[in-house]
Write an enzyme that holds these catalytic residues in place. Structure first.
Site, PDB file in Angstrom:
ATOM      1  N   ASP A 150       0.790  -1.245   0.000  1.00  0.00           N
ATOM      2  CA  ASP A 150       0.000   0.000   0.000  1.00  0.00           C
ATOM      3  C   ASP A 150       0.814   1.283   0.000  1.00  0.00           C
ATOM      4  OD1 ASP A 150      -2.204  -1.606   0.032  1.00  0.00           O
ATOM      5  OD2 ASP A 150      -2.888  -1.054   2.033  1.00  0.00           O
ATOM      6  N   ASP A 373      -8.234  -8.019   9.171  1.00  0.00           N
ATOM      7  CA  ASP A 373      -7.682  -6.809   8.552  1.00  0.00           C
ATOM      8  C   ASP A 373      -7.631  -5.649   9.533  1.00  0.00           C
ATOM      9  OD1 ASP A 373      -7.313  -7.722   5.855  1.00  0.00           O
ATOM     10  OD2 ASP A 373      -9.486  -7.711   5.637  1.00  0.00           O
TER      11      ASP A 373
END
Length: 425
Positions: A150, A373
């Protein structure tokens, strides 16, 4: 050992071919415990597939009472190699940049986006990893590093966010440092840079910005383009590898192309396969060698169940109804990413899933299926990400509001075992 050492000494184009996977015993035990509790032979099979080892904080390098450190994992791999006729492949996620995940909250890191933070990242995080991976006793392993999920996608699209504007210069310097140091270890090291997923960098403006951004960072690393073996997409995400009934995003229905559907919002890449092929071309045109390989994290991008289409339905007459009837991705919004409800385990880890002539050189499981997550803020717990709130919503930037699609009824911190999610997957 002599045969194995000779095979492993050379740096190969595709390290996933002809190698034996190393299984993280910590994850294996999580799966086995759940499968035993559930009395499920199907769940037990998941333990037989390779998952990556996450170095997601400095303490993970040494390990703790419940997680093996990197040295212990590599020592285990050496022991496995002693009885293996092929090189043993170990997967490591390098994930602790200063100001990590500047556009999210569930997975913010421990190091601040400051000059002192960059020094800490280099000296307390990257240098110890390099020292371990560079130990000569590991020279006949194949060590695959997945570099900073990311991070550079944020550099492409989120410069306007103040936290990202602050963090991105440190991302760029930190990644260049990591690439140069890891590559210098020797031919047993393979580095793959994270490129988000098709629902992030798939829009033409984002994709055209990605090539120069990645090239700038990699060229600033000691060793330049040689430090990168390729790229990985869909890390910890649920975007399908293929949309079998939507192969042509420009197909016209009711006078409009499918890519204009609300779900795609003019993004022409509906799946990771088409996206990775396009990104490969973008990177090569930006100066990367044509030898770079593309990887897909398929750990949670398998969409199944009764809602999955099994054949083309060509009867809908608008792009939105046509897409809804034919897409395997069952999310209400492509931006949903946290503990997504209804996702399944995807294709098993394998080399050359589309054949040796394709730029996708392997399917991998980077995110261990069944590990959360992230959690979300509550009155008694202020840290977390609203995207992980099953009752929360998010916007698409075009006036649309959607549910987060997080599995309802749970609030489990990032990385912790999530039994209900594993059962669903």
């Amino acid at each position: 050992m002599g045969i194995q050492s000779a095979q492993a000494a050379a740096h190969v184009a595709n390290p996933f071919v002809g190698s034996s996977p190393y299984l993280n015993p910590n994850y294996v035990s999580e799966v086995q415990a759940q499968a035993s509790a559930d009395g499920s032979s199907a769940e037990a099979k998941v333990a037989g597939y390779q998952t990556a080892i996450w170095m997601d904080h400095i303490g993970a390098i040494a390990g703790d009472s419940t997680h093996l450190g990197l040295q212990a994992q590599l020592d285990n791999a050496v022991t496995q190699a002693q009885s293996s006729s092929s090189p043993v492949l170990v997967e490591v996620v390098v994930y602790d940049l200063p100001g990590r995940d500047c556009a999210a909250l569930a997975s913010n890191g421990e190091i601040p986006a400051t000059d002192a933070g960059l020094t800490q990242y280099e000296s307390q995080y990257i240098d110890p990893i390099v020292a371990l991976e560079g130990n000569s006793k590991y020279s006949n392993l194949r060590i695959v590093n997945f570099i900073e999920p990311d991070s550079l996608p944020n550099a492409v699209t989120n410069q306007s966010k103040s936290a990202c504007a602050t963090a991105i210069p440190y991302y760029e310097k930190g990644i260049a440092y990591a690439l140069g140091k890891l590559h210098a270890i020797g031919p047993q090291i393979y580095n793959y840079l994270d490129i988000g997923h098709s629902g992030w960098l798939g829009w033409p403006n984002n994709m055209s910005g990605a090539g120069p951004e990645y090239a700038k960072v990699v060229q600033s690393a000691t060793g330049g383009y040689a430090t990168v073996d390729g790229f990985v997409s869909d890390t910890a995400n649920t975007t399908p590898s293929d949309e079998p009934f939507l192969p042509n995003s420009s197909l016209t229905v009711g006078g409009q192309p499918l890519k204009s559907a609300t779900f795609y919002q003019w993004n022409p890449y509906f799946d990771e396969h088409s996206y990775d092929e396009a990104m490969y071309n973008e990177f090569v045109s930006s100066g990367f060698p044509s030898t770079v390989g593309m990887l897909i994290d398929t750990s949670r991008n398998g969409w199944g169940g009764s809602a999955r289409p099994t054949s083309l339905n060509s009867s809908p007459t608008t792009v939105d109804t046509y897409v809804a009837a034919n897409k395997v991705d069952q999310r209400p919004f492509r931006g949903d990413w946290c503990n997504v409800n209804g996702a399944g385990i995807g294709a098993r880890p394998q080399a050359n899933p589309y054949g040796s002539g394709d730029h996708i050189i392997a399917d991998v499981w980077i995110k261990p299926p069944g590990e959360s997550d992230g959690d979300y803020p509550t009155a008694t717990h202020t840290h977390g990400d609203p995207h992980c709130d099953p009752n929360g919503t998010q916007t698409d930037g075009n006036g649309g509001t959607y549910p987060t699609d997080a599995i309802p009824g749970y609030d489990i911190p990032a990385g912790n075992w999530f039994a209900a999610q594993f059962q669903q997957l």
